[in-house]
Enzyme design. Sequence first.
Site, PDB file in Angstrom:
ATOM      1  N   ASN A  26     -14.384  18.549 -17.979  1.00  0.00           N
ATOM      2  CA  ASN A  26     -13.034  18.710 -18.542  1.00  0.00           C
ATOM      3  C   ASN A  26     -13.074  19.604 -19.776  1.00  0.00           C
ATOM      4  O   ASN A  26     -12.500  19.286 -20.803  1.00  0.00           O
ATOM      5  CB  ASN A  26     -12.450  17.340 -18.906  1.00  0.00           C
ATOM      6  CG  ASN A  26     -12.331  16.426 -17.706  1.00  0.00           C
ATOM      7  OD1 ASN A  26     -12.263  16.879 -16.565  1.00  0.00           O
ATOM      8  ND2 ASN A  26     -12.319  15.138 -17.961  1.00  0.00           N
ATOM      9  N   GLN A  35       0.819  -1.213   0.000  1.00  0.00           N
ATOM     10  CA  GLN A  35       0.000   0.000   0.000  1.00  0.00           C
ATOM     11  C   GLN A  35       0.857   1.268   0.000  1.00  0.00           C
ATOM     12  O   GLN A  35       1.826   1.382   0.742  1.00  0.00           O
ATOM     13  CB  GLN A  35      -0.923   0.023   1.223  1.00  0.00           C
ATOM     14  CG  GLN A  35      -1.802   1.282   1.263  1.00  0.00           C
ATOM     15  CD  GLN A  35      -2.880   1.210   2.322  1.00  0.00           C
ATOM     16  OE1 GLN A  35      -3.836   0.454   2.166  1.00  0.00           O
ATOM     17  NE2 GLN A  35      -2.730   1.968   3.385  1.00  0.00           N
ATOM     18  N   SER A  50     -13.195  13.841 -13.013  1.00  0.00           N
ATOM     19  CA  SER A  50     -13.707  12.569 -12.482  1.00  0.00           C
ATOM     20  C   SER A  50     -12.898  12.117 -11.288  1.00  0.00           C
ATOM     21  O   SER A  50     -13.423  11.478 -10.364  1.00  0.00           O
ATOM     22  CB  SER A  50     -13.608  11.458 -13.535  1.00  0.00           C
ATOM     23  OG  SER A  50     -14.685  11.483 -14.416  1.00  0.00           O
ATOM     24  N   ASP A  83     -21.750   5.527 -11.889  1.00  0.00           N
ATOM     25  CA  ASP A  83     -20.625   5.517 -12.836  1.00  0.00           C
ATOM     26  C   ASP A  83     -20.718   4.316 -13.784  1.00  0.00           C
ATOM     27  O   ASP A  83     -21.823   3.858 -14.085  1.00  0.00           O
ATOM     28  CB  ASP A  83     -19.315   5.496 -12.018  1.00  0.00           C
ATOM     29  CG  ASP A  83     -18.178   6.222 -12.722  1.00  0.00           C
ATOM     30  OD1 ASP A  83     -17.695   5.700 -13.733  1.00  0.00           O
ATOM     31  OD2 ASP A  83     -17.791   7.306 -12.253  1.00  0.00           O
ATOM     32  N   ILE A  95      -2.221  -3.434   1.060  1.00  0.00           N
ATOM     33  CA  ILE A  95      -2.051  -3.457  -0.400  1.00  0.00           C
ATOM     34  C   ILE A  95      -2.655  -2.224  -1.074  1.00  0.00           C
ATOM     35  O   ILE A  95      -3.577  -1.583  -0.555  1.00  0.00           O
ATOM     36  CB  ILE A  95      -2.704  -4.718  -1.027  1.00  0.00           C
ATOM     37  CG1 ILE A  95      -4.215  -4.750  -0.733  1.00  0.00           C
ATOM     38  CG2 ILE A  95      -2.013  -5.972  -0.542  1.00  0.00           C
ATOM     39  CD1 ILE A  95      -4.997  -5.759  -1.569  1.00  0.00           C
ATOM     40  N   GLY A  99     -23.268  18.983 -12.410  1.00  0.00           N
ATOM     41  CA  GLY A  99     -22.466  19.816 -11.523  1.00  0.00           C
ATOM     42  C   GLY A  99     -22.954  21.263 -11.455  1.00  0.00           C
ATOM     43  O   GLY A  99     -22.860  21.912 -10.418  1.00  0.00           O
ATOM     44  N   VAL A 147     -25.995  20.629  -6.408  1.00  0.00           N
ATOM     45  CA  VAL A 147     -24.862  19.717  -6.555  1.00  0.00           C
ATOM     46  C   VAL A 147     -23.554  20.434  -6.227  1.00  0.00           C
ATOM     47  O   VAL A 147     -23.356  21.584  -6.623  1.00  0.00           O
ATOM     48  CB  VAL A 147     -24.804  19.166  -7.997  1.00  0.00           C
ATOM     49  CG1 VAL A 147     -23.610  18.238  -8.178  1.00  0.00           C
ATOM     50  CG2 VAL A 147     -26.104  18.428  -8.328  1.00  0.00           C
ATOM     51  N   VAL A 197      -3.906   1.089  -2.440  1.00  0.00           N
ATOM     52  CA  VAL A 197      -4.046   2.479  -2.030  1.00  0.00           C
ATOM     53  C   VAL A 197      -5.014   2.531  -0.843  1.00  0.00           C
ATOM     54  O   VAL A 197      -5.477   1.501  -0.371  1.00  0.00           O
ATOM     55  CB  VAL A 197      -4.589   3.333  -3.201  1.00  0.00           C
ATOM     56  CG1 VAL A 197      -3.548   3.414  -4.318  1.00  0.00           C
ATOM     57  CG2 VAL A 197      -5.903   2.774  -3.735  1.00  0.00           C
ATOM     58  N   HIS A 252     -13.321   3.056 -15.151  1.00  0.00           N
ATOM     59  CA  HIS A 252     -13.534   4.408 -14.623  1.00  0.00           C
ATOM     60  C   HIS A 252     -14.164   4.396 -13.233  1.00  0.00           C
ATOM     61  O   HIS A 252     -13.659   5.024 -12.290  1.00  0.00           O
ATOM     62  CB  HIS A 252     -14.420   5.166 -15.617  1.00  0.00           C
ATOM     63  CG  HIS A 252     -14.618   6.618 -15.315  1.00  0.00           C
ATOM     64  ND1 HIS A 252     -15.643   7.076 -14.514  1.00  0.00           N
ATOM     65  CD2 HIS A 252     -13.943   7.708 -15.729  1.00  0.00           C
ATOM     66  CE1 HIS A 252     -15.576   8.397 -14.461  1.00  0.00           C
ATOM     67  NE2 HIS A 252     -14.555   8.813 -15.173  1.00  0.00           N
TER      68      HIS A 252
HETATM   69 CA    CA Z   1      -5.340  -0.516   0.462  1.00  0.00          CA
END
Ligand code: CA
Length: 388
Positions: free
Chosen positions: A263, A110, A331, A139, A187, A279, A284, A189, A172
């Site tokens: 974007n 990690q 995103s 998503d 592990i 958005g 929102v 992130v 995504h």
């Molecule tokens: Ca992790």
Amino acid sequence: MRIDSRKITIIALSLLIGLWAPLSAFAGGNGESRKIVVFDSTIVNEAAQDAILRGVGGVVIKPLPMLNGVAVILPETAVGALAGRSGVSRIDDDLVIYATGRTPPPQPAQTLPWGIQRVNAPAAWSISAGSGVKVAVIDTGIQLDHPDLAANIAGGYNAVNPTKAASDGNGHGTHVAGTVAAVNNSIGVAGVAPQARLYSVRVLNNAGTGFLSDIIEGLDWCRSQNIRVANMSLGSSGSNQSFHDAISLAYASGIVLVAAAGNNGGGYGTGTGQVDYPGAYPEVIAVSATDRNDRFAVFSSSGPAVDLAAPGVNVFSTYKGSGYATLNGTSMSTPHVTGAAAVRLALHPTETPEQVKAVLQSTAVDLGLPSEQQGAGLVDAYAAALAP
Ligand code: CA
């Protein structure tokens, strides 16, 4: 009756810049491991094998008479002592074997992505890690069995194909989910709110596009499930009454709605610079993107609708195929704010979307950028947790 002839195309707001291939092997780290211990049959008989293994704290799994050996779970500390013992021929690893073609990639140790650190998430965890807060990722779906997400995934709905699980054929949604709530373990992130409960609401297909009707259905599902925060890393330049009505109803039901600004900045996209819908709707929280040096991202939309800024350049997170990837886009900035909202709600579960937005804005860090770029500033999960 007014017919809006503009075609609304909802797109996932990220830019793939490259996959990161994990290279380091998975380390168990719990102090014991599965081994195959092979004995010299002229010295040690079967009854003695068991006694030797139990004597060093081993848990016998099964005898392997073909090799005069035993499969056993051994404490790491016992392996060395056993190896030098008379009658023990050798100790092999009890290797993990996969069906051909199905080998998952090895999981890297990690690391904490720069964005997770920049929004002060690790400091917040001593107060709140978003425990139990129900967060929907609206998503492309989420890889439901990703090794760094699975423990936090609590459910989902597939509006694109209601007969199928809300899994992710694009990558995504899996990336977005990791920034919200990847598990804080050994592990991959960790997300901003690594104890939040994730719900995969699939409204975009494997190409990352979808229909407004699927988003409306997804928002309705969130209402029915008492979802508290909904992340929408998606958008369209088009707006109509059905779109705004669905957003308003979800907001009125108590869901904190967080969406990508878009974007459309100078470097990419249509170049209009304007904030996408949903958005741009007042209900929102619209999130722009900044980089590691707190500069405004060249691709990010801007305008008076921007409420907050968050890290959106070179964002490392979970990806489909049990992997990890570095992506750019609003995103990627949006789920940092979603995670901060979950951190806040775990401490103040009765706060309304309006109150959560006010706290996130009042505790944001002023980067000195124009308000049309940063909104109230860079989101700060720790400050939001500390606020009364
Ligand atoms: Ca992790």
